[in-house]
Design a protein around this motif. Sequence first.
Motif, PDB file in Angstrom:
ATOM      1  N   ARG A   1      -9.301 -10.858  -4.943  1.00  0.00           N
ATOM      2  CA  ARG A   1      -9.968 -10.272  -3.791  1.00  0.00           C
ATOM      3  C   ARG A   1      -9.469  -8.845  -3.628  1.00  0.00           C
ATOM      4  O   ARG A   1      -8.423  -8.481  -4.176  1.00  0.00           O
ATOM      5  N   ILE A   2     -10.224  -8.035  -2.874  1.00  0.00           N
ATOM      6  CA  ILE A   2      -9.850  -6.641  -2.648  1.00  0.00           C
ATOM      7  C   ILE A   2      -9.509  -6.477  -1.174  1.00  0.00           C
ATOM      8  O   ILE A   2     -10.223  -6.992  -0.311  1.00  0.00           O
ATOM      9  N   GLU A   3      -8.418  -5.787  -0.905  1.00  0.00           N
ATOM     10  CA  GLU A   3      -7.966  -5.626   0.481  1.00  0.00           C
ATOM     11  C   GLU A   3      -7.446  -4.214   0.715  1.00  0.00           C
ATOM     12  O   GLU A   3      -6.848  -3.620  -0.184  1.00  0.00           O
ATOM     13  N   ALA A   4      -7.602  -3.736   1.933  1.00  0.00           N
ATOM     14  CA  ALA A   4      -6.937  -2.500   2.342  1.00  0.00           C
ATOM     15  C   ALA A   4      -5.434  -2.755   2.316  1.00  0.00           C
ATOM     16  O   ALA A   4      -4.977  -3.858   2.632  1.00  0.00           O
ATOM     17  N   ALA A   5      -4.667  -1.747   1.930  1.00  0.00           N
ATOM     18  CA  ALA A   5      -3.232  -1.963   1.741  1.00  0.00           C
ATOM     19  C   ALA A   5      -2.474  -0.697   2.106  1.00  0.00           C
ATOM     20  O   ALA A   5      -3.073   0.350   2.376  1.00  0.00           O
ATOM     21  N   SER A   6      -1.156  -0.826   2.136  1.00  0.00           N
ATOM     22  CA  SER A   6      -0.319   0.354   2.362  1.00  0.00           C
ATOM     23  C   SER A   6       0.812   0.348   1.351  1.00  0.00           C
ATOM     24  O   SER A   6       1.206  -0.690   0.835  1.00  0.00           O
ATOM     25  N   ASP A   7       1.322   1.540   1.060  1.00  0.00           N
ATOM     26  CA  ASP A   7       2.467   1.662   0.162  1.00  0.00           C
ATOM     27  C   ASP A   7       3.754   1.318   0.918  1.00  0.00           C
ATOM     28  O   ASP A   7       3.792   1.364   2.148  1.00  0.00           O
ATOM     29  N   PRO A   8       4.818   0.988   0.183  1.00  0.00           N
ATOM     30  CA  PRO A   8       6.087   0.614   0.839  1.00  0.00           C
ATOM     31  C   PRO A   8       6.874   1.837   1.278  1.00  0.00           C
ATOM     32  O   PRO A   8       7.949   2.107   0.771  1.00  0.00           O
ATOM     33  N   PHE A   9       6.302   2.591   2.244  1.00  0.00           N
ATOM     34  CA  PHE A   9       6.970   3.805   2.727  1.00  0.00           C
ATOM     35  C   PHE A   9       8.341   3.474   3.295  1.00  0.00           C
ATOM     36  O   PHE A   9       8.562   2.406   3.862  1.00  0.00           O
TER      37      PHE A   9
END
Lengths: 308, 308
Positions: free
Chosen positions: B205-213
């Motif tokens: 599946r495709i999801e909005a994500a964030s980097d591990p800032f």
Amino acid sequence: MTVLPPGAATPLASAEQILERLFKPTGVPGVHIRSGAYEDIVEALGRFITRLRPEGAEVYRAPPVVSRALIEKAGYLKSFPHLLGCVCALSGGEAQIEAAVDRFASGAGRWTDDVEATDLLLAPAACYPIYPIAAELGTTPPQGFVFDIAGDCFRREPSQDIDRLQSFRMREFVAVGGPEAIQAFRESWIARAPDIAGALGLPHRIEAASDPFFGRIGQMIGRFQVAQSLKFELLIPVRSAQSPTACMSFNYHRDQFGLTWDIRTSDGEAAHTACVAFGLDRLAVALFATHGVEARQWPEAVRRALGL
Amino acid sequence: MTVLPPGAATPLASAEQILERLFKPTGVPGVHIRSGAYEDIVEALGRFITRLRPEGAEVYRAPPVVSRALIEKAGYLKSFPHLLGCVCALSGGEAQIEAAVDRFASGAGRWTDDVEATDLLLAPAACYPIYPIAAELGTTPPQGFVFDIAGDCFRREPSQDIDRLQSFRMREFVAVGGPEAIQAFRESWIARAPDIAGALGLPHRIEAASDPFFGRIGQMIGRFQVAQSLKFELLIPVRSAQSPTACMSFNYHRDQFGLTWDIRTSDGEAAHTACVAFGLDRLAVALFATHGVEARQWPEAVRRALGL
């Protein structure tokens, strides 16, 4: 020993032409971004070497980092401490890392002052991970174990020379077994090497050589290495015919790694080891230097040997 | 958005089976020696991705080390200082290096206490060398510049998880140009991704994500990243269907790198950039997890897609 043929006095492409056409600079000496045209040749060399692979060789590929404990155990630090790259990182808590970043961001100092050594080094050669794998296999068979290992290597020797990269790729066939089998393995590769270079149209000669051991004691070790014929190199003109470049090496370690990793032959003796190493980037650069920067114009026989 | 198909609840091969059959341990978490059987799949994935390459893409390959100045300029240190690996070396004179080695050899201390930061880092992502190369090309054309870049990456996050390596390979298609062209580039890859995963038989599946800032401020940046839809990930079950693994990502950097490297569009604005990143090791592990540790027994359609 083969001598460089007389017609091979001057490489066709200069270091400047190779750098201009096949790489992009990074600002760091001996570290280049590689073009697709260059990588096509490195990949073709990989396939070419795979066709030379000894039957029954176990294949492994190593990441560019290696356990620090492994390299320390191998004795590398005694011989080449000046070449090692150690992976360091900011390992403190959030406040400490933040302070290092703030110091850098404000121009007050270097964030790298706070990094600490991790348990990883950059791999200085491809073959080290093989010895513990061989040890796990148990007593060596009469013909020895043979491995095919490759990886990205790093040696801290910044240079503007086209044939001395800090980051480069090495492919190795490694043999582990009784002294006779291992010496025969190395001899057979020294005997085959002229044909290998010949198939690639590369002028060459083979010479006894020594590694760049550290310090004054290291120079003595190097002379011992030459006197005992522990290392031979296949030399190819890259920068010039006068100072040809080592593009393959044929190394006999005697029982050094057998003792270190307790690898035994069926008669209970420490196993001997040897490796034949292909410097993939040096061979690729040698091909461009010898045949020109445009691979489509290389001699048909060379292109055929490389499957191009 | 595609959902994971119901039949895909549990990967066929466990992390233990994959580790046992396809890797050799190095003693360092997240750093494994790779078997030939594993590398065959990584290479097949490379060829599979090459067939997806946008027409006209310029091809580059990066070594595993990168100029420290480049990564500092890119602002990486502000966002992910905790992940960076810095290459350090013994850089003093002969006496100083000898002292460090003696201290280690005698058991009196660590040689690594004397290493100093060099001008190199381990590359934290593949795409950074592309931006200065793009800047050199001049004003971006209407359809933008497109690049194909790959390299070994390193992130200092030791883990026993099979899908979180410290040393891993990343392939990226990077686009540089006007905002509309760049957004369209990213959208087209998000639209294609389900077919790509489907061709490999991988539930996804495709999801909005964030980097591990890094840090508390980083968490806010991560929330902003999600809110602005700057990053999407293609998730595939590797360890479990409940916590699927990001194996591709689709990143829109707006004009961050265009401003940093002064890359301009024909109307004089800072260029926008986007990239689609293929996690080569994660995709390979996902294939083994989904279809089993024996590639010869994979579904015929998957083997055909990979050219096996």
